[in-house]
Design a protein around this motif. Structure first.
Motif, mmCIF file in Angstrom:
data_model
loop_
_atom_site.group_PDB
_atom_site.id
_atom_site.type_symbol
_atom_site.label_atom_id
_atom_site.label_comp_id
_atom_site.label_asym_id
_atom_site.label_seq_id
_atom_site.Cartn_x
_atom_site.Cartn_y
_atom_site.Cartn_z
ATOM 1 N N CYS A 181 13.345 -4.162 -4.291
ATOM 2 C CA CYS A 181 14.522 -3.309 -3.947
ATOM 3 C C CYS A 181 14.408 -1.828 -3.903
ATOM 4 N N ASP A 182 13.437 -1.180 -4.694
ATOM 5 C CA ASP A 182 13.306 0.316 -4.673
ATOM 6 C C ASP A 182 12.498 0.461 -3.438
ATOM 7 N N ALA A 183 11.499 -0.608 -2.871
ATOM 8 C CA ALA A 183 10.594 -0.248 -1.733
ATOM 9 C C ALA A 183 11.585 -0.314 -0.383
ATOM 10 N N ALA A 184 12.486 -1.386 -0.755
ATOM 11 C CA ALA A 184 13.352 -1.706 0.466
ATOM 12 C C ALA A 184 14.483 -0.186 0.983
ATOM 13 N N ASN A 185 14.711 0.155 -0.290
ATOM 14 C CA ASN A 185 15.694 1.302 -0.207
ATOM 15 C C ASN A 185 14.762 2.652 0.378
ATOM 16 N N GLU A 266 -7.573 -14.149 -6.288
ATOM 17 C CA GLU A 266 -7.339 -13.735 -4.513
ATOM 18 C C GLU A 266 -6.849 -12.632 -4.037
ATOM 19 N N PHE A 267 -6.457 -11.819 -5.298
ATOM 20 C CA PHE A 267 -6.044 -10.601 -5.055
ATOM 21 C C PHE A 267 -6.771 -9.345 -5.698
ATOM 22 N N ALA A 268 -7.005 -8.225 -4.980
ATOM 23 C CA ALA A 268 -7.669 -7.279 -5.555
ATOM 24 C C ALA A 268 -7.545 -5.878 -4.568
ATOM 25 N N GLY A 269 -7.832 -4.699 -5.080
ATOM 26 C CA GLY A 269 -7.817 -3.601 -4.127
ATOM 27 C C GLY A 269 -6.184 -3.197 -3.694
ATOM 28 N N ALA A 270 -6.077 -2.492 -2.779
ATOM 29 C CA ALA A 270 -4.776 -1.768 -2.517
ATOM 30 C C ALA A 270 -4.312 -2.447 -0.940
ATOM 31 N N PRO A 271 -3.381 -2.402 -0.571
ATOM 32 C CA PRO A 271 -3.110 -3.170 0.646
ATOM 33 C C PRO A 271 -3.459 -2.028 1.919
ATOM 34 N N VAL A 272 -3.952 -2.539 2.813
ATOM 35 C CA VAL A 272 -4.216 -1.442 3.890
ATOM 36 C C VAL A 272 -3.502 -1.718 5.186
ATOM 37 N N LYS A 273 -2.406 -2.496 5.047
ATOM 38 C CA LYS A 273 -1.407 -2.547 6.084
ATOM 39 C C LYS A 273 -0.042 -2.569 5.507
ATOM 40 N N ALA A 274 0.477 -1.562 5.425
ATOM 41 C CA ALA A 274 1.558 -1.238 4.375
ATOM 42 C C ALA A 274 3.039 -1.990 4.982
ATOM 43 N N GLY A 275 3.237 -2.139 6.105
ATOM 44 C CA GLY A 275 4.377 -2.453 6.769
ATOM 45 C C GLY A 275 5.206 -1.284 6.717
ATOM 46 N N ASP A 276 6.460 -1.227 6.192
ATOM 47 C CA ASP A 276 7.468 -0.091 6.384
ATOM 48 C C ASP A 276 7.085 0.721 5.031
ATOM 49 N N VAL A 277 6.811 0.390 3.777
ATOM 50 C CA VAL A 277 6.713 1.102 2.664
ATOM 51 C C VAL A 277 5.617 0.483 1.841
ATOM 52 N N THR A 278 4.834 1.106 1.012
ATOM 53 C CA THR A 278 3.925 0.882 0.150
ATOM 54 C C THR A 278 4.037 1.616 -0.892
ATOM 55 N N PRO A 279 4.838 1.029 -2.122
ATOM 56 C CA PRO A 279 4.934 1.889 -3.074
ATOM 57 C C PRO A 279 3.729 2.300 -3.970
ATOM 58 N N LYS A 280 3.722 3.729 -4.479
ATOM 59 C CA LYS A 280 2.455 4.100 -5.248
ATOM 60 C C LYS A 280 2.653 3.517 -6.562
ATOM 61 N N THR A 281 1.396 3.104 -7.265
ATOM 62 C CA THR A 281 1.324 2.756 -8.665
ATOM 63 C C THR A 281 0.685 3.731 -9.478
#
Length: 281
Positions: A181-185, A266-281
């Motif tokens: 929800c936060d990323a969509a907004n 199967e998951f590691a690292g950070a996204p390299v294709k973020a779409g509209d928004v990739t929130p920071k962690t």
């Protein structure tokens, strides 16, 4: 008959009998030793997967124009390719039949309907392969309608997975829903500054729940791993149609504790294709 002659005749008869018996035995042995002729091999069954499936389909009538496109990445997944193609073509044919029924009842087909189905690849890992599906339909009105769905494929098990397969059963998804929800907004404000905020359970614009939102794997910075998940949110869900659809990528660090242990690696690292928004962690 002299005794000597009788002995010679008996000897000859015995020899002839023995020779005939030996010849018969030899024929039996030769027959047994001869290999049986091999039975004709049955023709191998040709399955849809083995035969392959087309990469596209299109049809045009006076009532409807329909089209399907598939990505090259699916060629190496015949067990997914064939049924996916068959199901999409069935959907398009049903749409064409519905268009013919509608327009015939209306008295003609001067404004034919249109429908396209397009599959696009998401990330692929050692175990998983993902595809997004976009259905665009026009049957009159101001604009076409667009719907999203997605496919998550376990390559070893050769089966489609759902949300409940990727995440731990019984997980508390409140943190994932809030992150989405936060990323969509954030994406909405970037596109339409000052627009009304969407909320979980909102009356005007409501944030979608993660469990009911289609998603694909997001490519990551670690080779062979997904950096996150990209959720596909259609127009009208969190804002007006003019805002269009959204692709919201969440980093795997946001939801890693919720993953099914069978797929966590199967998951590691950070996204390299973020779409509209990739929130920071």
């Amino acid at each position: 008959m002299p005794r000597t002659a009788r002995i010679l005749l008996l000897t000859a008869a015995v020899a002839a009998t023995l020779s005939a018996s030996l010849a018969a035995c030899q024929r039996k042995e030769d027959k047994a030793a001869a290999p049986a002729a091999p039975a004709p091999a049955a023709p191998a069954a040709v399955t849809n997967a083995a035969a392959g499936a087309p990469m596209s389909f299109d049809s045009k009538t006076r009532y409807a124009t329909v089209k399907l496109t598939l990505p090259d990445a699916i060629k190496s997944k015949p067990d997914l390719h064939a049924p996916l193609y068959a199901a999409a073509v069935r959907d398009l044919r049903q749409f064409s039949e519905g268009a013919q029924a509608d327009l015939s009842e209306a008295g003609g087909g001067s404004n034919p309907y249109e429908k396209t189905i397009a599959f696009d690849p998401g990330a692929e890992t050692g175990k998983l392969f993902s595809l997004s599906r976009t259905d665009s339909e026009f049957s009159g009105g101001a604009h076409p309608n667009t719907l999203f769905s997605a496919v998550l494929w376990d390559k070893a098990l050769k089966k489609q997975l759902g949300f409940a397969d990727l995440f731990r059963p019984g997980s508390d998804l409140a943190s994932l829903d809030k992150a989405l929800c936060d990323a969509a907004n954030a994406a909405k404000q970037a596109r339409s500054p000052g627009s009304e905020t969407a909320t979980l359970g909102g009356k005007m614009w409501s944030c979608p729940k993660a469990v009911s939102t289609p998603f694909v794997l997001t490519p990551g910075t670690t080779p062979g791993k997904a950096g996150g998940i990209t959720f596909l949110i259609g127009a009208y869900q969190i804002g007006p149609y003019s805002d269009g659809p959204y692709q919201i990528a969440l980093p795997q660090s946001v939801f890693r504790p919720l993953l099914n242990p069978a797929y966590a690696d199967e998951f590691a690292g950070a996204p390299v294709k973020a779409g509209d928004v990739t929130p920071k962690t």
